[in-house]
Scaffold this active site. Structure first.
Site: not given
Lengths: 179, 312
Positions: B108, B58-59, B86, B137
């Site tokens: 994020r 969504r975001t 890695k 957020h």
């Protein structure tokens, strides 16, 4: 208002110029068919509303009226800190319309370039015309108005302001001499 | 209007005027998404990197659509497919991306403060926090606030109730800070394991009985119960949670008659929200998603205008 300001047009003068422009728009377009009036925020949108009313009075029919915000189409985003975005309010399809853009003062022509791009992004108008209350010269782009309230030769250092009252009616056009 | 933030990291950084500027700008941008040609050239030539170390549809999609509608070039980097697996450090990953000269990094990360860490170390790029750990957020809170302002006209004196796992919710924390800044009253509710009393220090009212919290509310915001995580440790069972803390029509009646029902998504129907409420007339969940694009356009636009080189 500083003492050095010069009044270029008073309220009656502005009204007469807009009345003449309304007649010129109708004469040039042979009536109101497909005509739409779009003002550029802020200032041009108030004048566009006045022009639209005058055209309605002459023809007895309302022509579509819109307002366009050109902030997002400017060529100097990222170089100015004050880039408040206004609303674009065009509730009719522009495709096929004869769009008359309205602004208060014509200077470099960069605003008009941005406004034309903004209109074209909304559809494909039949043509775009330009009505200006005061043309002060110093164009930087090949742009020419179709309807002019008053031509005024200025120097680049001078400024031209159109004042509006609380009811968004134009009260006067001032030339401000700097330095 | 002056907006002088190079980065958007949390709601704490914003004054009430900043929030009003963002919401006003987003209001103007909303119209662009309703046009036939959904694009304006404002950010032409700017590069926006979506750097997501945690799963998000969504975001990330919302930021991606926002960047495209402003004509920016966007690209997505998901941690699961990047060098992070890695063993590369966060700073090395970011420095490598920076060498490609992006203008904005939307990130994020599962660790609280990761965007702040990068914002301090990277030169010449704006960082937008799209969720950091259990911290904040901000774009979610701003889209919630845009929806509230649009429906209810303002914030002063509003009673907003947030229900769920508050302690682990960055959405709740950002909303709490933003709404308090704008003068709303915020009530938090949920079981004691999810809503510690410490939140009172942030100016919220804490309830453990959601009926008390909902009573007279203007807005009821439900949070998702992460079944895979909290569902196992913080509550005995999701069925018990649904019975005591889930929003159903009976509990919603305690709120004001036209109270808004909000949810940041994705919803667990039958757990924190019953289907009849989720599909009811009071829900504004899809408006939240629509406003999300407008808010993110506003944030991308405003940080672009506020780059260091500007003068009045």
């Amino acid at each position: 208002m500083a003492d050095s300001d010069v009044i270029i047009l008073d309220q009656a003068g502005i009204d007469r110029a807009l009345t003449r422009i309304a007649h010129e728009i109708l004469e040039h377009n042979k009536g109101i068919e497909d005509l739409a009036i779009v003002g550029i925020r802020t200032g041009g949108d108030y004048l566009a509303a006045l022009l639209q009313r005058k055209i309605s009075q002459i023809e007895g029919v309302d022509v579509p009226l819109g307002a366009i915000d050109i902030t997002l189409y400017r060529d100097d985003i990222g170089t100015r800190s004050d880039l408040k975005v206004g609303k674009t309010d065009i509730l009719f399809p522009v495709t096929g319309k004869k769009v008359v853009l309205v602004d208060d003062v014509l200077f470099t022509g960069r605003t008009i370039r941005a406004a034309m791009d903004a209109v074209i992004d909304l559809g494909r108008p039949e043509c775009i015309q330009l009505a200006i209350l005061l043309d002060r010269g110093h164009r930087e782009f090949p742009i020419r108005p179709d309807y002019i309230g008053r031509n005024l030769p200025t120097s680049r250092e001078e400024e031209v302001e159109v004042d509006f009252d609380d009811n968004l009616q134009p009260t006067q056009v001032r030339l401000i001499k700097n330095g | 209007m002056a907006f002088n933030h190079d980065h958007i990291l949390d709601m704490k950084q914003f004054s009430a005027e900043d929030i009003t500027t963002i919401l006003d700008t987003a209001d103007s941008f909303k119209e662009i998404s309703q046009r036939e040609i959904k694009k304006v050239p404002a950010l032409r030539g700017k590069t926006v990197v979506n750097l997501f170390f945690e799963a998000s549809t969504r975001t990330r999609t919302s930021f991606e659509v926002a960047a495209k509608r402003l004509s920016a070039d966007g690209l997505n980097i998901a941690a699961s497919t990047s060098a992070v697996v890695k063993g590369e450090t966060l700073e090395d990953t970011a420095q490598n991306i920076l060498a490609m000269k992006p203008n904005i990094i939307v990130m994020r990360h599962g660790h609280s403060g990761a965007p702040h860490y990068l914002a301090e170390r990277l030169e010449g790029v704006s960082i937008l926090n799209a969720g950091d750990g259990c911290h904040e957020h901000p774009s979610q809170a701003l889209l919630d606030m845009m929806t509230i302002r649009e429906k209810l006209g303002g914030f002063e004196g509003l009673k907003v109730t947030i229900i769920g796992d508050i302690a682990h919710s960055r959405v709740a924390r950002s909303n709490l800070i933003g709404l308090k800044t704008m003068g709303a009253e915020v009530r938090l509710a949920g079981p004691g394991t999810m809503v510690p009393r410490e939140f009172e220090q942030l100016g919220a009212k804490v309830h453990h009985k959601i009926e008390d919290a909902i009573d007279g509310s203007d807005v009821v915001m439900m949070l998702r119960i992460q079944r895979e995580r909290q569902g196992k440790t913080l509550i005995p069972s999701t069925r018990e949670f649904a019975r005591y803390y889930g929003l159903n029509p009976v509990k919603l009646k305690l709120a004001k008659p036209n109270a808004l029902v909000m949810h940041p998504g994705p919803m667990n129907r039958g757990v924190e929200i019953s289907s009849s409420v989720a599909d009811g007339e009071q829900n504004v969940i899809l408006e939240q998603v629509e406003n999300g694009v407008a808010v993110r356009m506003a944030l991308l636009y405003l940080v672009s205008g506020a780059d260091g080189s500007i003068d009045g």
